[in-house]
Motif scaffolding. Structure first.
Motif, short mmCIF file in Angstrom:
data_model
loop_
_atom_site.label_atom_id
_atom_site.label_comp_id
_atom_site.label_asym_id
_atom_site.label_seq_id
_atom_site.Cartn_x
_atom_site.Cartn_y
_atom_site.Cartn_z
N ALA A 27 -13.37 24.48 -23.05
CA ALA A 27 -13.42 23.53 -24.44
C ALA A 27 -12.93 21.99 -23.84
O ALA A 27 -13.37 21.14 -24.69
N ALA A 28 -12.17 21.97 -22.96
CA ALA A 28 -11.66 20.65 -22.42
C ALA A 28 -11.28 20.75 -20.95
O ALA A 28 -10.77 21.83 -20.63
N THR A 29 -11.18 19.55 -20.45
CA THR A 29 -10.72 19.54 -18.76
C THR A 29 -9.79 18.22 -18.82
O THR A 29 -10.06 17.20 -19.88
N PHE A 30 -8.79 18.07 -18.19
CA PHE A 30 -7.86 17.04 -17.94
C PHE A 30 -7.52 16.97 -16.41
O PHE A 30 -6.80 17.89 -16.19
N HIS A 31 -8.09 16.12 -15.63
CA HIS A 31 -7.56 15.81 -14.27
C HIS A 31 -6.83 14.61 -14.23
O HIS A 31 -7.05 13.41 -14.27
N ALA A 32 -5.55 14.81 -13.68
CA ALA A 32 -4.65 13.67 -13.53
C ALA A 32 -4.32 13.60 -12.06
O ALA A 32 -3.89 14.43 -11.32
N VAL A 33 -4.85 12.69 -11.61
CA VAL A 33 -4.42 12.16 -10.26
C VAL A 33 -2.99 11.73 -9.95
O VAL A 33 -2.24 10.92 -10.68
N VAL A 34 -2.24 12.51 -9.24
CA VAL A 34 -0.88 12.38 -9.03
C VAL A 34 -0.47 11.70 -7.73
O VAL A 34 0.80 11.42 -7.66
N GLY A 35 -1.53 11.70 -6.89
CA GLY A 35 -1.17 11.02 -5.66
C GLY A 35 -2.44 10.69 -4.80
O GLY A 35 -3.30 11.67 -4.95
N ARG A 36 -2.38 9.76 -3.82
CA ARG A 36 -3.60 9.62 -3.14
C ARG A 36 -3.03 8.61 -2.04
O ARG A 36 -2.27 7.79 -2.03
N VAL A 37 -3.71 9.06 -0.75
CA VAL A 37 -3.50 8.37 0.45
C VAL A 37 -4.91 8.13 1.09
O VAL A 37 -5.71 9.09 0.99
N ALA A 38 -5.12 7.22 1.78
CA ALA A 38 -6.67 6.97 2.53
C ALA A 38 -5.99 6.24 3.64
O ALA A 38 -5.01 5.48 4.08
N ASP A 39 -7.01 6.49 4.80
CA ASP A 39 -6.94 6.01 6.26
C ASP A 39 -8.09 5.47 6.68
O ASP A 39 -9.09 6.28 6.28
N ALA A 40 -8.10 4.34 7.22
CA ALA A 40 -9.18 3.92 7.87
C ALA A 40 -9.71 4.77 9.26
O ALA A 40 -8.87 5.27 9.69
N ASP A 41 -10.94 4.76 9.32
CA ASP A 41 -11.54 5.15 10.56
C ASP A 41 -11.40 4.46 11.70
O ASP A 41 -12.00 3.33 11.51
N PRO A 42 -10.67 4.52 12.75
CA PRO A 42 -10.63 3.62 13.65
C PRO A 42 -11.82 3.31 14.57
O PRO A 42 -11.68 1.90 14.92
N GLY A 43 -12.98 4.06 14.38
CA GLY A 43 -14.08 3.66 15.18
C GLY A 43 -15.12 2.91 14.17
O GLY A 43 -16.07 2.51 14.63
#
Length: 157
Positions: free
Chosen positions: A73-89
């Protein structure tokens, strides 16, 4: 891991939040556009497996897999944390982990609503194509499943 430049971090932040909002709006074609054409989406098969085991490839397959959410009937997605890293190459590649609380509300034939909540994380690989960050691979792992009653569900989603 090497840090991403601030503009890339902001773009990736927008990408993962846009995914959550569009999924909840059931705009699955728009969600598909957030993935590379040959993207992989790897999903769990709860309750059998909470780890990513079911793989789909390509935008159309991603759209189809996410379309199963229309059964709620409904969905709710709460982003509670995020990290990202560069690809060194490769400056056009990055990886990340996104923590999310995903609510899936269903209503039975007697009108009783229940919330199936997944506390989950996505392990992502990102690719920049034509100056736009996209999801190249997303593996969803469920960490905890909880259920509970819902008092009321808005009829128009």
């Amino acid at each position: 891991m090497p840090r991403l430049p601030p503009v890339d971090r902001l773009d990736l932040d927008d990408l993962v939040h846009r995914y959550a909002v569009l999924v909840d709006q059931r705009a699955f074609t728009a969600v598909g556009e957030l993935f590379t054409p040959d993207a992989e989406l790897v999903l769990p098969d709860p309750p059998t497996s909470l780890r990513p085991t079911v793989e789909v490839r390509g935008r159309d397959a991603v759209i189809g897999a996410l379309g199963r959410l229309t059964g709620f009937a409904a969905t709710f997605h709460a982003v509670v944390g995020r990290v990202a890293d560069a690809d060194p190459g490769d400056p056009d590649r990055a990886t990340g982990r996104v923590a999310c609380e995903a609510h899936h509300v269903s209503v039975d034939e007697d009108g009783r609503a229940r919330d199936l909540t997944w506390y989950l994380h996505y392990d992502d690989a990102y690719a920049r194509i034509d100056d736009r960050w996209l999801i190249a691979r997303r593996a969803l792992s469920v960490d905890v499943i909880a259920t509970g009653p819902v008092r009321k569900v808005r009829a128009d989603g």
